[in-house]
Design an enzyme around this catalytic site. Structure first.
Site, PDB file in Angstrom:
ATOM      1  CE  LYS A 149      -3.760   2.527   1.427  1.00  0.00           C
ATOM      2  NZ  LYS A 149      -4.514   2.263   2.661  1.00  0.00           N
ATOM      3  CB  VAL A 150       2.532   3.267  -2.208  1.00  0.00           C
ATOM      4  CG1 VAL A 150       3.523   2.147  -1.976  1.00  0.00           C
ATOM      5  CG2 VAL A 150       1.856   3.152  -3.573  1.00  0.00           C
ATOM      6  CB  SER A 151       1.078   8.168  -1.155  1.00  0.00           C
ATOM      7  OG  SER A 151       1.215   8.152   0.240  1.00  0.00           O
ATOM      8  CB  THR A 180      -2.289  11.379  -1.780  1.00  0.00           C
ATOM      9  OG1 THR A 180      -1.820  10.155  -2.352  1.00  0.00           O
ATOM     10  CG2 THR A 180      -3.273  12.038  -2.727  1.00  0.00           C
ATOM     11  CB  ALA A 181      -2.117  14.349   2.800  1.00  0.00           C
ATOM     12  CG  HIS A 223      -5.846   7.824   7.471  1.00  0.00           C
ATOM     13  ND1 HIS A 223      -6.290   7.703   6.183  1.00  0.00           N
ATOM     14  CD2 HIS A 223      -4.610   7.276   7.484  1.00  0.00           C
ATOM     15  CE1 HIS A 223      -5.371   7.101   5.448  1.00  0.00           C
ATOM     16  NE2 HIS A 223      -4.336   6.843   6.213  1.00  0.00           N
TER      17      HIS A 223
END
Length: 295
Positions: A54-56, A125-126, A166
């Protein structure tokens, strides 16, 4: 041979992958799990450290030569974007009290040009969305801070603002903080597309991406069919989260895009990486690399 999988301990990931991790997906190999924050997995994936990871989405331009993007298992959605938080007192706040300044144009956009802003990772991403939003008026300083230290740090005055993701969107009021802007609302009003947050990648040469997508979709299907089956696993890794926050977290981040990115999901990924590349924030990614995940 066991597959190595790296995901976050967040409820959406443990909910989605519970059946796969615990051997309940027919035909799938055994899986060895590593839990890590996404900023850690973004870096580990560059070294090819895991078979499934799982990655951005923001990290994809550095990873697609070595990994396939899978069309399922990740986190995209609406109403689930990162927030920029400040202390409530003594700060100019665009929009009504307690109401994020959604869709604020450049003229009334809050100015952070003199500020120190805490962010959870420089390839998240944020942070990419924050850089697109604050283009032209970037803050004076950015500090990469472990996610759990951001809200207390802003509350204590160590940082002028903090970028959070989140479950923080459910809990920031407890720290006396105000949402200056909801970057998801800004992105959606600007593009009409969902916000692409976390991607699942399969290492080229190590995992058949079509088979991996099938295993993950079956794991998602089982999670939805019997939510109680994953409950213990989810709560075990949910850190400080109360059960109702866990439920809201899963409800927000595990949605139709988790089962299949679809046209809207892929369009969102292309829009994010295309805009970021045009702004010089990430390397150019050929659209065929980002979308032709079976190639």
């Amino acid at each position: 041979m066991a597959l190595s999988l790296a995901i976050s301990p967040c409820p959406n990931d443990t909910f989605v992958f519970d059946a796969l991790v615990h051997g309940r997906v027919p035909g799938a190999p055994p899986v060895e799990v590593t839990f890590a924050d996404v900023d850690v997995t973004n870096t580990a994936a560059e070294r090819g450290a895991f078979d499934l990871v799982k990655v951005s989405y923001a990290a994809l331009p550095w990873l697609l030569d070595d990994y396939h993007l899978l069309p399922c298992g990740g986190a995209l959605g609406r109403g689930c974007g990162p927030l920029v938080l400040t202390r409530t007192t003594g700060h100019h706040h665009a929009g009504a009290a307690g109401d994020p300044a959604a869709g604020a144009g450049p003229a009334d956009r809050p100015d952070l040009s003199g500020a120190t802003v805490a962010v959870p990772g420089d390839r998240t991403t944020a942070y990419l969305l924050f850089r697109l939003w604050s283009a032209g008026r970037p803050p004076a300083r950015i500090e990469v801070v472990p996610f759990h230290e951001i809200m207390p740090g802003v509350a204590a005055g160590r940082y002028d603002a903090g970028l959070v993701i989140h479950e923080a969107r459910f809990t920031y009021h407890r720290y006396g903080l105000t949402a200056l802007v909801d970057l998801g609302e800004w992105w959606e009003s600007d593009t009409g597309l969902p916000i692409p947050l976390g991607a699942i990648l399969a290492r080229r040469g190590a995992v058949d991406p079509v088979a991996a997508a099938g295993w993950i979709r079956e794991s998602v299907r089982q999670a939805w069919a019997d939510p109680a089956a994953s409950r213990g696993y989810v709560l075990e890794h949910a850190q400080e989260m109360e059960p109702d926050v866990v439920d809201r977290h899963i409800g927000l981040y595990v949605n139709e895009f988790t089962a299949d990115l679809g046209d809207a999901g892929f369009a969102a990924v292309q829009a994010l990486l295309g805009r970021a590349a045009d702004a010089g924030l990430v390397p150019q990614t050929s659209s065929s690399r980002a979308t032709a995940w079976t190639s």
